[in-house]
Scaffold this motif. Structure first.
Motif, mmCIF file in Angstrom:
data_model
loop_
_atom_site.group_PDB
_atom_site.id
_atom_site.type_symbol
_atom_site.label_atom_id
_atom_site.label_comp_id
_atom_site.label_asym_id
_atom_site.label_seq_id
_atom_site.Cartn_x
_atom_site.Cartn_y
_atom_site.Cartn_z
ATOM 1 N N LEU A 7 0.887 -1.097 0.268
ATOM 2 C CA LEU A 7 0.110 0.370 -0.023
ATOM 3 C C LEU A 7 0.941 1.404 0.072
ATOM 4 C CD1 LEU A 7 -2.555 1.703 -0.008
ATOM 5 C CD2 LEU A 7 -2.131 0.792 3.285
ATOM 6 N N SER A 8 1.777 0.735 0.738
ATOM 7 C CA SER A 8 2.915 2.173 1.347
ATOM 8 C C SER A 8 3.525 2.690 -0.755
ATOM 9 C CB SER A 8 3.436 2.567 2.022
ATOM 10 O OG SER A 8 4.747 0.614 1.223
ATOM 11 N N LYS A 11 0.571 4.465 -2.871
ATOM 12 C CA LYS A 11 0.057 5.647 -2.442
ATOM 13 C C LYS A 11 1.473 6.400 -2.911
ATOM 14 C CE LYS A 11 -2.837 4.962 1.461
ATOM 15 N NZ LYS A 11 -2.666 5.544 3.193
ATOM 16 N N LYS A 12 2.352 5.912 -2.787
ATOM 17 C CA LYS A 12 3.952 6.896 -3.556
ATOM 18 C C LYS A 12 3.281 6.966 -5.283
ATOM 19 C CE LYS A 12 8.668 6.859 -3.299
ATOM 20 N NZ LYS A 12 9.847 5.755 -3.511
ATOM 21 N N ASP A 14 0.885 7.116 -6.459
ATOM 22 C CA ASP A 14 -0.286 8.547 -6.242
ATOM 23 C C ASP A 14 0.059 10.154 -6.587
ATOM 24 O OD1 ASP A 14 -2.468 6.797 -7.044
ATOM 25 O OD2 ASP A 14 -2.747 5.677 -5.438
ATOM 26 N N ALA A 15 1.238 9.812 -5.248
ATOM 27 C CA ALA A 15 2.028 10.828 -4.642
ATOM 28 C C ALA A 15 2.607 12.000 -6.112
ATOM 29 C CB ALA A 15 2.449 10.959 -4.179
ATOM 30 N N ARG A 20 -2.562 12.986 -10.774
ATOM 31 C CA ARG A 20 -3.888 12.485 -9.882
ATOM 32 C C ARG A 20 -5.212 13.621 -8.987
ATOM 33 N NH1 ARG A 20 0.908 14.901 -8.407
ATOM 34 N NH2 ARG A 20 1.171 16.776 -6.975
ATOM 35 N N SER A 404 -6.824 5.434 -10.008
ATOM 36 C CA SER A 404 -5.817 4.786 -8.976
ATOM 37 C C SER A 404 -4.607 4.395 -8.937
ATOM 38 C CB SER A 404 -5.398 5.870 -7.380
ATOM 39 O OG SER A 404 -6.041 4.604 -6.336
ATOM 40 N N GLU A 406 -3.401 3.342 -6.337
ATOM 41 C CA GLU A 406 -4.135 2.511 -4.918
ATOM 42 C C GLU A 406 -5.075 1.643 -5.030
ATOM 43 O OE1 GLU A 406 -6.349 3.680 -0.430
ATOM 44 O OE2 GLU A 406 -5.158 5.172 -1.646
ATOM 45 N N ASN A 410 -5.137 -2.146 -3.507
ATOM 46 C CA ASN A 410 -6.619 -3.100 -3.886
ATOM 47 C C ASN A 410 -6.885 -4.134 -3.599
ATOM 48 O OD1 ASN A 410 -5.993 -1.071 -0.796
ATOM 49 N ND2 ASN A 410 -7.833 0.758 -2.036
#
Length: 419
Positions: A7-8, A11-12, A14-15, A20, A404, A406, A410
């Motif tokens: 997950l980390s 998220k990275k 996506d950032a 985005r 995304s 994420e 998921n």
């Protein structure tokens, strides 16, 4: 890039995603109180939030101006479609005069066949892919029969090699050369709807034209998804819908491309109507048709502005972002999705396989072994909106505008729980 099933990591990604913020430009359905993971942009794109404003403009002008809205609205209705030409041309790699927005996809393919399928006693065959999208199959069958020909002889289907899920370009080129001077038309889906394969349109178009055939493309799954250079490739014609990757709404208006080599030809057959005649003389109601010097000559009726408004709203986003940026994210997010699938497959011992080749756009088609429809139903209940194709395939299309990384992570976790 070295992916991680964490997950980390997602998220990275996506950032660091340059697109985005566009996720917030779309409405997401909700299941179980959460935004869905939406994998069906290859069937119907999500609704852009800005669409409402464009539709409201027309409704308000209709209310305030009635018939005068044709000429006195802020975006006059009589030439509303012309606003779509330049941005559409940039998406498909064309000159603005070569594109028009009108009708719906199958209607436009029929109309274009009037102009570009002109069989003779010797040159009458059509090459298409086997198991093309059903509407294309029906269209081709009915066109051939309309000309009094036998489909079993006139339609040549491109077969896959035994045991394989995709086509080889060399096989297609060989078939074109084999049919040779009997070939009137090549008409293939630029991206196959079932397996997600992107055909080598440049090479196939060149081969078709070399033997004297017309070459057209159904770009329903291609426009807004892959790089297109229709003008440079010398494609004769193409048509597409706008409700998949173009996000214009269910059943919405189609687009067409006609290469400039065919514009302003006096002898080209065409079903004609008054919106295809010259603007300068259209309202003189002259008895003789005077074609527009653009692809608009193929228009029959005045533009359906309530359908074109969402299309124009979406095209504004394509103008802001550009196809290069969309393709960059598409390549990365699809690769990450494939990585996630393969990681899950290791844990559930070969329960599925990706059948989409590396020549691909946004879509991955996954052939299921074992669970089949029960897996699809489980995913839907868990808020993963995907697409089922008989007998046992799900299609996953992470559209770069709103999906995304994420989401991909998921999805993998939900997929593991299904087993």
């Amino acid at each position: 890039m070295q992916f991680e099933n964490k997950l980390s990591f997602a998220k990275k990604m996506d950032a660091n995603d340059e697109l985005r913020n566009y996720r917030n430009e779309f409405h997401f359905p909700q299941i179980n109180g959460k935004d869905v993971i939406y994998f069906t942009g290859n069937s119907l794109g999500l609704q852009p939030k800005r669409t409402q404003k464009y539709v409201d403009e027309i409704m308000n002008d209709w209310s305030a101006l009635a018939v005068e809205g044709h000429f006195h609205a802020e975006k006059p209705w009589w030439d509303y479609h012309e606003r779509l030409a330049a941005p559409l041309a940039r998406v498909v790699g064309a000159e603005p005069k070569e594109v028009s927005a009108m009708n719906t996809l199958s209607v436009n393919l029929h109309l274009l066949m009037v102009s570009f399928y002109r069989p003779t006693s010797k040159r009458y065959k059509i090459i298409c892919e086997e198991k093309a999208f059903p509407s294309d199959q029906y269209m081709l069958l009915s066109q051939v029969r309309f000309h009094g020909l036998d489909p079993s002889n006139a339609i040549v289907e491109l077969k896959k090699r035994p045991g394989e899920h995709f086509w080889h370009t060399d096989d297609i080129l060989d078939k074109i050369e084999e049919v040779g001077d009997e070939l009137a038309l090549v008409l293939i889906g630029g991206v196959n709807y079932y397996n997600g394969q992107v055909f080598d349109m440049k090479r196939i178009t060149k081969a078709g034209k070399k033997v004297g055939a017309m070459v057209g493309w159904d770009l329903a799954h291609a426009v807004g998804n892959i790089e297109l250079k229709l003008h440079d490739w010398k494609v004769d014609f193409a048509a597409w819908c706008s409700y998949k990757y173009m996000n214009s709404g269910p059943g919405n208006a189609s687009g067409v491309f006609i290469h400039e080599a065919h514009l302003e030809k006096d002898d080209i057959p065409r079903f004609e109507g008054w919106w295809g005649t010259k603007k300068e003389t259209r309202f003189l109601m002259k008895p003789e048709f005077e074609p527009m010097p653009t692809a608009d000559a193929w228009q029959i009726s005045n533009p359906p502005v309530l359908s074109l408004a969402p299309y124009l709203a979406s095209l504004q986003m394509f103008e802001e972002v550009g196809m290069d940026a969309l393709i960059r994210k598409r390549d990365t997010i699809v690769a990450y999705l494939e990585y996630i699938l393969l990681e899950v497959d290791k844990e559930v011992e070969g329960s599925f396989e990706v059948i989409t080749p590396k020549d691909r756009g946004c879509q991955l088609s996954v052939l299921l072994h074992g669970q089949g429809r029960t897996l699809f139903d489980y995913l839907m209940k868990q808020g993963v909106i995907t697409d089922w194709r008989e007998p046992n395939t799900i299609r996953l299309a992470p559209a770069p505008f709103y999906c995304s990384y994420e989401d991909m992570y998921n999805f993998g976790q939900i997929l593991k729980r299904a087993y």
